[in-house]
Design a protein around this motif. Structure first.
Motif, PDB file in Angstrom:
ATOM      1  N   VAL A 262       2.355  10.285  -4.569  1.00  0.00           N
ATOM      2  CA  VAL A 262       3.638  10.308  -5.275  1.00  0.00           C
ATOM      3  C   VAL A 262       4.500  11.402  -4.648  1.00  0.00           C
ATOM      4  CG1 VAL A 262       4.723  10.779  -7.515  1.00  0.00           C
ATOM      5  CG2 VAL A 262       2.534   9.563  -7.417  1.00  0.00           C
ATOM      6  N   GLY A 263       5.808  11.126  -4.530  1.00  0.00           N
ATOM      7  CA  GLY A 263       6.702  12.131  -3.938  1.00  0.00           C
ATOM      8  C   GLY A 263       7.061  11.742  -2.517  1.00  0.00           C
ATOM      9  N   PRO A 264       8.099  12.392  -1.958  1.00  0.00           N
ATOM     10  CA  PRO A 264       8.600  12.001  -0.645  1.00  0.00           C
ATOM     11  C   PRO A 264       7.530  12.046   0.451  1.00  0.00           C
ATOM     12  CG  PRO A 264       9.592  14.074  -1.401  1.00  0.00           C
ATOM     13  CD  PRO A 264       8.859  13.500  -2.552  1.00  0.00           C
ATOM     14  N   GLY A 265       7.418  10.954   1.201  1.00  0.00           N
ATOM     15  CA  GLY A 265       6.500  10.896   2.345  1.00  0.00           C
ATOM     16  C   GLY A 265       5.041  10.672   1.977  1.00  0.00           C
ATOM     17  N   ALA A 266       4.726  10.583   0.674  1.00  0.00           N
ATOM     18  CA  ALA A 266       3.309  10.486   0.287  1.00  0.00           C
ATOM     19  C   ALA A 266       2.724   9.118   0.659  1.00  0.00           C
ATOM     20  CB  ALA A 266       3.170  10.718  -1.219  1.00  0.00           C
ATOM     21  N   HIS A 267       1.468   9.138   1.074  1.00  0.00           N
ATOM     22  CA  HIS A 267       0.751   7.914   1.450  1.00  0.00           C
ATOM     23  C   HIS A 267      -0.192   7.492   0.328  1.00  0.00           C
ATOM     24  CE1 HIS A 267       1.247   7.987   6.046  1.00  0.00           C
ATOM     25  NE2 HIS A 267       2.111   8.840   5.528  1.00  0.00           N
ATOM     26  N   SER A 268      -0.418   6.183   0.209  1.00  0.00           N
ATOM     27  CA  SER A 268      -1.423   5.670  -0.738  1.00  0.00           C
ATOM     28  C   SER A 268      -2.315   4.673  -0.019  1.00  0.00           C
ATOM     29  CB  SER A 268      -0.763   4.910  -1.889  1.00  0.00           C
ATOM     30  OG  SER A 268       0.168   5.707  -2.560  1.00  0.00           O
ATOM     31  N   ARG A 269      -3.528   4.574  -0.482  1.00  0.00           N
ATOM     32  CA  ARG A 269      -4.434   3.489  -0.071  1.00  0.00           C
ATOM     33  C   ARG A 269      -5.036   2.942  -1.362  1.00  0.00           C
ATOM     34  NH1 ARG A 269      -2.223   4.500   3.786  1.00  0.00           N
ATOM     35  NH2 ARG A 269      -2.886   4.727   5.950  1.00  0.00           N
ATOM     36  N   ILE A 270      -4.703   1.702  -1.683  1.00  0.00           N
ATOM     37  CA  ILE A 270      -5.146   1.123  -2.955  1.00  0.00           C
ATOM     38  C   ILE A 270      -5.847  -0.209  -2.689  1.00  0.00           C
ATOM     39  CG2 ILE A 270      -4.383   0.251  -5.207  1.00  0.00           C
ATOM     40  CD1 ILE A 270      -3.788   3.185  -5.043  1.00  0.00           C
ATOM     41  N   SER A 271      -7.080  -0.325  -3.186  1.00  0.00           N
ATOM     42  CA  SER A 271      -7.818  -1.585  -3.021  1.00  0.00           C
ATOM     43  C   SER A 271      -7.378  -2.581  -4.087  1.00  0.00           C
ATOM     44  CB  SER A 271      -9.316  -1.373  -3.205  1.00  0.00           C
ATOM     45  OG  SER A 271      -9.753  -0.374  -2.354  1.00  0.00           O
ATOM     46  N   SER A 272      -7.382  -3.855  -3.716  1.00  0.00           N
ATOM     47  CA  SER A 272      -7.080  -4.892  -4.719  1.00  0.00           C
ATOM     48  C   SER A 272      -7.711  -6.188  -4.250  1.00  0.00           C
ATOM     49  CB  SER A 272      -5.578  -5.070  -4.869  1.00  0.00           C
ATOM     50  OG  SER A 272      -5.030  -5.488  -3.644  1.00  0.00           O
ATOM     51  N   ASP A 273      -7.770  -7.172  -5.138  1.00  0.00           N
ATOM     52  CA  ASP A 273      -8.315  -8.495  -4.794  1.00  0.00           C
ATOM     53  C   ASP A 273      -9.577  -8.383  -3.961  1.00  0.00           C
ATOM     54  OD1 ASP A 273      -6.068  -9.377  -5.992  1.00  0.00           O
ATOM     55  OD2 ASP A 273      -4.968  -9.724  -4.126  1.00  0.00           O
ATOM     56  N   GLY A 274     -10.616  -7.834  -4.524  1.00  0.00           N
ATOM     57  CA  GLY A 274     -11.862  -7.711  -3.772  1.00  0.00           C
ATOM     58  C   GLY A 274     -11.740  -6.634  -2.721  1.00  0.00           C
TER      59      GLY A 274
END
Ligand code: SF4
Length: 388
Positions: A262-274
Motif C-alpha cells: 500500500v502506498g506509492p510504488g508499493a508492490h504486491s504478490r497475491i495468489s488467487s484461483d489455485g
C-alpha cells in the motif's frame, strides 16, 4: 488461504541521503506529512478489494522512506483499521522503520502503544565521521540516544549498518555496540553506488572508491564470525538474528508468500484461483498516486505472472536464505512441470560439481547455495531458468 503480509510505504524522508535510490523524496513539511497519512489509510481501504476476502494477517511493515516521520496517532488509526477488519495471527509482527533523527522517548513509547512491536532502526553507524560521510542527518551521539531509547521500549528490534567506507575494526566497533544494546537482529549492507545518486557521480569522478571484491569478502566473513560469536546467525545474505528473531515480514518475500503493498510504488504478490499469482504495482510518484486515489485507480501495473516468472522470482528471493528453498514449497506454488524442468538432474549435477549448491538437494530436496553459490546467485538463477 495463506495469511497475508501488509506493507505500507511512506514516501518521504527529512532529506535524501546521497547514496540512496529507494523510492523516497526529501521533504521537511509537516502539513504534507499529515495529508499523506490520511492518503495511506485511504489507499489501504481501497486496496482491500484486491485481496480476495483473505482475513488473517501475519505481519504489518511500515517502510519507506522514513515512516517514523508519521505520528503515532496515524499509525494507530491504520492499525486499528486492520485490527477491526482482519484477524491477526497470534504472534503478528508489526514493524516500523525509523531514522534516529525523528523521534524521542515519548514518541517511541507512543509508537509502541499504537501497536508497533518491532522497531527497525537505520543506525548505519555510531561514529560521527561515518555518518558525515554517508550524509546522514544525525551525529553519533543522537544515534546512541536513539539506540538506547529503542532498546528501552522494544524487546524485538533491529539495527541497520552500511559498510564499505570504514575500516573493519571500526565496523566491528559499531557491531559490538549494537550487541551491547541487546540487539537480536542486525542488517549489514555493503555500500552500493546506484545510478542517478550523488555517490555514483562521485564514484565516476574518482572522488570516492568502491570496495574491491576480496576486501568485501573479508568484511562479509568477519561480520558473520563476529555476530555468530554472540549467537546472532546469518539467515539471509545481509541479515543476521538470534533464533526466532528473524524478520517475519521479510521472510514472506524470501519465501515467496503473499503480500499486499500500500502506498506509492508499493508492490504486491497475491495468489488467487489455485496457483495463479497476481503482480500489482502502485504508481510510484507520490503526487500522481495522490491524484489517482480520487479515481480509485492507484495501480500502474496489474499482471498475472507466468509459471516461469513465478519460478524466477521464487528462486531470486528464496536463494538469498541461507537455509535454502524446500522443493515441496516450490511445488506448492508453481507448476510442477516447470519446477522439475528447472531442477533437472542434469542442471543440479552441474551446479553441484561446480560447488555452487550443497548436497542437500540430493539428500533432503532442499535447494541451498554454497558460500561460492551465494556470491554467484544471479548466474545460478539464470542457469536454472534458461530454456524453460
Ligand atoms: S533515510 Fe533511508 S530511505 Fe531516506 S534517503 Fe536516507 S537511506 Fe534513503
Amino acid at each position: 488461504m495463506e495469511p497475508l503480509a501488509v506493507y505500507l510505504h511512506w514516501p518521504f524522508c527529512k532529506s535524501k541521503c546521497p547514496y540512496c535510490d529507494f523510492p523516497s523524496m526529501g521533504r521537511c513539511d509537516e502539513e504534507l506529512y499529515r495529508r499523506f497519512e490520511d492518503y495511506l489509510l485511504r489507499d489501504l481501504k481501497q486496496s482491500l478489494e484486491e485481496i480476495d476476502h483473505r482475513h488473517v494477517i501475519r505481519s504489518v511493515f511500515f517502510g519507506g522512506g522514513t515512516p517514523s516521520l508519521m505520528t503515532p496517532q496515524s499509525i494507530e488509526r491504520i492499525l486499528d483499521f486492520l485490527f477491526q477488519n482482519f484477524s491477526l495471527q497470534n504472534n503478528v509482527e508489526i514493524t516500523l522503520e525509523a531514522n534516529p533523527a525523528t523521534f524521542d522517548l515519548e514518541k517511541m513509547r507512543n509508537f509502541r502503544h499504537a501497536g508497533v512491536n518491532r522497531l527497525s532502526l537505520g543506525v548505519q553507524s555510531f561514529f560521527d565521521k561515518n555518518l558525515r560521510f554517508l550524509g546522514r542527518i544525525y551525529d553519533g551521539k543522537q544515534a546512541l540516544e536513539a539506540a538506547a531509547v529503542t532498546s528501552q521500549i522494544f524487546d524485538n528490534f533491529s539495527f541497520d549498518f552500511i559498510y564499505g567506507h570504514q575500516s573493519l575494526k571500526n565496523l566491528l566497533q559499531d557491531l559490538s555496540m549494537a550487541v551491547n544494546f541487546g540487539c537480536r537482529h542486525v542488517s549489514c549492507y555493503q555500500l552500493t553506488f546506484e545510478e542517478d545518486t550523488p555517490f555514483y557521480r562521485r564514484l565516476q569522478s574518482g572522488d570516492i572508491k568502491q570496495m574491491g571484491e576480496s576486501r568485501a569478502i573479508k568484511f562479509h566473513d568477519a561480520i558473520g564470525d563476529f555476530l555468530e560469536s554472540f549467537g546472532i546467525f546469518r539467515y539471509e545474505v545481509s541479515n543476521y538474528s538470534t533464533m526466532n528473531y528473524e524478520s517475519r515480514h521479510n521472510l514472506t518475500y524470501w519465501e515467496y508468500d503473499d503480500y499486499l503493498g500500500v502506498g506509492p510504488g508499493a508492490h504486491s504478490r497475491i495468489s488467487s484461483d489455485g496457483n495463479k499469482k497476481k503482480e500489482m504495482i502502485k504508481i510510484s510518484d507520490p503526487f500522481l498516486w495522490e491524484k489517482a486515489l480520487e479515481s480509485n485507480n492507484t495501480f500502474s501495473l496489474v499482471n498475472t505472472l507466468t509459471e516461469k516468472e513465478k519460478l524466477t522470482e521464487a528462486l531470486i528471493m528464496g536463494l538469498r536464505l541461507i537455509k535454502g528453498i524446500k522443493k515441496e514449497n516450490l511445488y506448492s506454488k508453481i507448476s510442477n512441470i516447470v519446477v522439475d524442468s528447472a531442477l533437472s538432474l542434469e542442471r543440479l549435477l552441474f551446479l553441484s560439481k561446480n560447488g555452487l549448491i550443497t548436497e542437500k538437494i540430493f539428500s533432503k530436496s532442499i535447494l541451498q547455495l554454497s558460500e561460492i553459490g551465494l556470491k554467484k546467485m544471479n548466474s545460478v538463477v539464470e542457469m536454472l531458468c534458461s530454456n524453460l
